[in-house]
Write a protein that holds these residues in place. Structure first.
Motif, PDB file in Angstrom:
ATOM      1  N   GLU A 201      -4.038   2.550   1.805  1.00  0.00           N
ATOM      2  CA  GLU A 201      -2.311   1.745   1.843  1.00  0.00           C
ATOM      3  C   GLU A 201      -3.829  -0.122   1.679  1.00  0.00           C
ATOM      4  O   GLU A 201      -3.497  -1.282   1.226  1.00  0.00           O
ATOM      5  CB  GLU A 201      -1.280   0.918   2.917  1.00  0.00           C
ATOM      6  CG  GLU A 201      -0.777  -0.444   2.502  1.00  0.00           C
ATOM      7  CD  GLU A 201       0.124  -0.650   1.388  1.00  0.00           C
ATOM      8  OE1 GLU A 201       1.267  -0.871   1.776  1.00  0.00           O
ATOM      9  OE2 GLU A 201       0.494   0.238   0.665  1.00  0.00           O
ATOM     10  N   GLY A 206      -0.327  -2.299  -2.395  1.00  0.00           N
ATOM     11  CA  GLY A 206       0.860  -2.379  -3.560  1.00  0.00           C
ATOM     12  C   GLY A 206       1.102  -1.257  -4.310  1.00  0.00           C
ATOM     13  O   GLY A 206       1.936  -0.821  -5.302  1.00  0.00           O
ATOM     14  N   SER A 207       0.475  -0.452  -3.232  1.00  0.00           N
ATOM     15  CA  SER A 207       0.128   1.309  -4.873  1.00  0.00           C
ATOM     16  C   SER A 207       1.438   1.981  -4.431  1.00  0.00           C
ATOM     17  O   SER A 207       2.048   2.053  -3.859  1.00  0.00           O
ATOM     18  CB  SER A 207      -1.182   1.605  -4.108  1.00  0.00           C
ATOM     19  OG  SER A 207      -0.698   3.259  -4.519  1.00  0.00           O
ATOM     20  N   SER A 208       2.138   2.470  -5.498  1.00  0.00           N
ATOM     21  CA  SER A 208       3.124   3.267  -5.428  1.00  0.00           C
ATOM     22  C   SER A 208       3.079   4.121  -5.330  1.00  0.00           C
ATOM     23  O   SER A 208       3.458   5.374  -5.079  1.00  0.00           O
ATOM     24  CB  SER A 208       4.212   3.118  -7.018  1.00  0.00           C
ATOM     25  OG  SER A 208       5.375   3.806  -7.329  1.00  0.00           O
ATOM     26  N   TYR A 211       3.081   5.530  -1.925  1.00  0.00           N
ATOM     27  CA  TYR A 211       3.717   5.934  -0.870  1.00  0.00           C
ATOM     28  C   TYR A 211       4.414   7.247  -1.545  1.00  0.00           C
ATOM     29  O   TYR A 211       5.372   7.934  -1.063  1.00  0.00           O
ATOM     30  CB  TYR A 211       4.543   4.798  -1.398  1.00  0.00           C
ATOM     31  CG  TYR A 211       4.676   4.288  -0.166  1.00  0.00           C
ATOM     32  CD1 TYR A 211       5.344   4.325   0.992  1.00  0.00           C
ATOM     33  CD2 TYR A 211       3.357   2.920   0.022  1.00  0.00           C
ATOM     34  CE1 TYR A 211       5.798   3.518   2.115  1.00  0.00           C
ATOM     35  CE2 TYR A 211       4.039   2.254   1.306  1.00  0.00           C
ATOM     36  CZ  TYR A 211       4.826   3.090   2.142  1.00  0.00           C
ATOM     37  OH  TYR A 211       4.125   1.575   2.962  1.00  0.00           O
ATOM     38  N   GLU A 233      10.474   3.470  -2.053  1.00  0.00           N
ATOM     39  CA  GLU A 233       9.256   1.937  -1.514  1.00  0.00           C
ATOM     40  C   GLU A 233       8.787   2.551  -3.124  1.00  0.00           C
ATOM     41  O   GLU A 233       8.046   1.782  -3.425  1.00  0.00           O
ATOM     42  CB  GLU A 233       8.603   2.067  -1.211  1.00  0.00           C
ATOM     43  CG  GLU A 233       7.335   1.399  -0.329  1.00  0.00           C
ATOM     44  CD  GLU A 233       8.083  -0.122  -0.814  1.00  0.00           C
ATOM     45  OE1 GLU A 233       7.493  -1.205  -0.549  1.00  0.00           O
ATOM     46  OE2 GLU A 233       9.084  -0.577   0.094  1.00  0.00           O
ATOM     47  N   ALA A 234       8.231   3.667  -3.006  1.00  0.00           N
ATOM     48  CA  ALA A 234       7.397   3.685  -4.515  1.00  0.00           C
ATOM     49  C   ALA A 234       7.983   3.397  -5.737  1.00  0.00           C
ATOM     50  O   ALA A 234       7.365   2.512  -6.406  1.00  0.00           O
ATOM     51  CB  ALA A 234       7.437   5.073  -4.197  1.00  0.00           C
ATOM     52  N   ARG A 237       7.772  -0.567  -5.800  1.00  0.00           N
ATOM     53  CA  ARG A 237       6.946  -1.075  -6.608  1.00  0.00           C
ATOM     54  C   ARG A 237       6.359  -0.602  -7.680  1.00  0.00           C
ATOM     55  O   ARG A 237       5.836  -1.550  -8.036  1.00  0.00           O
ATOM     56  CB  ARG A 237       5.756  -0.405  -5.422  1.00  0.00           C
ATOM     57  CG  ARG A 237       6.007  -0.442  -3.916  1.00  0.00           C
ATOM     58  CD  ARG A 237       4.482  -0.355  -3.301  1.00  0.00           C
ATOM     59  NE  ARG A 237       4.840  -0.631  -2.023  1.00  0.00           N
ATOM     60  CZ  ARG A 237       4.144  -0.345  -1.034  1.00  0.00           C
ATOM     61  NH1 ARG A 237       2.002  -0.121  -1.134  1.00  0.00           N
ATOM     62  NH2 ARG A 237       3.668  -0.821  -0.150  1.00  0.00           N
ATOM     63  N   ASP A 238       7.142   0.560  -8.586  1.00  0.00           N
ATOM     64  CA  ASP A 238       6.833   0.844  -9.488  1.00  0.00           C
ATOM     65  C   ASP A 238       8.038   1.722 -10.220  1.00  0.00           C
ATOM     66  O   ASP A 238       8.660   2.955 -10.156  1.00  0.00           O
ATOM     67  CB  ASP A 238       5.461   1.628  -9.943  1.00  0.00           C
ATOM     68  CG  ASP A 238       5.734   1.710 -10.951  1.00  0.00           C
ATOM     69  OD1 ASP A 238       6.179   1.491 -12.374  1.00  0.00           O
ATOM     70  OD2 ASP A 238       4.704   2.600 -11.417  1.00  0.00           O
TER      71      ASP A 238
END
Length: 255
Positions: A201, A206-208, A211, A233-234, A237-238
């Motif tokens: 992280e 900001g990685s999907s 997560y 959360e994933a 983010r996306d």
């Protein structure tokens, strides 16, 4: 296919500079001694060039295989000695690579697609890429983490990134730490796995995808509620992350 010895490589395990020149006392030597793979009539300086290619591809120096001290004149080295296992192993690697390159010529060509298959030849850098041990970074991180915990794994990652980032030795992409974390979790080291994902992280905020792996690790640990939160959360983010949506459906927690 003609195999040029300058391009030889170890495909597995540890590779070494393979051939001897002659006993200590003169550099460069007048002739080759104790050669078992390279033809005995090969010009000495051609062999020297081959050795430079191999050491560069492995990121090593002459003493890695040959008997001698780093920093001392090459005339003091015993290049004829077979004392070091790395040198003996190298001979086997050279023969193996020769066979691989020979077999490359037997691969079928896709003439139906209207083009010839590009010429391919295995070289030292094909696998080693500047490091002694040609294995994925994820494997190194798994070994370090299982042996010494997440702090050890993170330390190894940081040191290797500082040294090799921007080169082709290791893949420092986001997926490497994700894979390492997942496989550490399979060893039931859940907190260590989550710590590796925390590091990822930091590297890729900001990685999907990270997560999704976090959710997978939490699910493996038995924490369904936290896993569902990670998958959500994933998706946050996306929104196109279908893997996260599928995982949520599997645990019957729709987003």
């Amino acid at each position: 296919m003609q195999l040029f010895l300058a391009s030889l490589i170890a495909l597995t395990g540890w590779m070494a500079v393979p051939l001897a020149a002659q006993a200590p006392g003169k550099w460069p030597p007048d002739s080759l001694i104790n050669t078992k793979v390279i033809p005995k009539n090969t010009p000495v300086m051609q062999v020297v060039g081959q050795m430079r290619n191999i050491t560069g591809a492995l990121g090593v120096r002459c003493p890695f295989c040959h008997v001698g001290q780093e920093g001392e004149p090459l005339s003091t080295f015993d290049f004829a000695s077979d004392e070091k296992a790395t040198k003996r192993t190298a001979r086997q690697m050279m023969l193996m690579v020769e066979e691989v390159n020979r077999r490359l010529d037997t691969l079928p060509h896709d003439h139906a697609r209207g083009h010839e298959t590009p010429h391919v030849e295995v070289t030292c850098r094909t696998c080693h890429r500047g490091v002694e041990r040609p294995i994925p970074l994820s494997t190194i991180l798994i070994e370090a983490t299982v042996a010494g915990g997440a702090d050890s794994g993170a330390k190894v990652y940081t040191e290797l990134r500082d040294k090799y980032y921007g080169e082709d030795a290791y893949d420092f992409g986001e997926r490497t730490l994700n894979i390492a974390a997942f496989r550490v979790a399979r060893e039931r080291r859940y907190s260590d796995a989550l710590a590796l994902l925390d590091l990822n992280e930091q590297m890729y905020p900001g990685s999907s995808g990270m997560y999704v792996f976090r959710g997978n690790v939490l699910l493996m640990s038995g924490d369904t509620t936290a896993a569902a939160a990670a998958y959500r959360e994933a998706i946050a983010r996306d929104s196109s992350n279908e893997e996260a949506r599928g995982r949520l459906r599997e645990i019957q927690r729709a987003p």
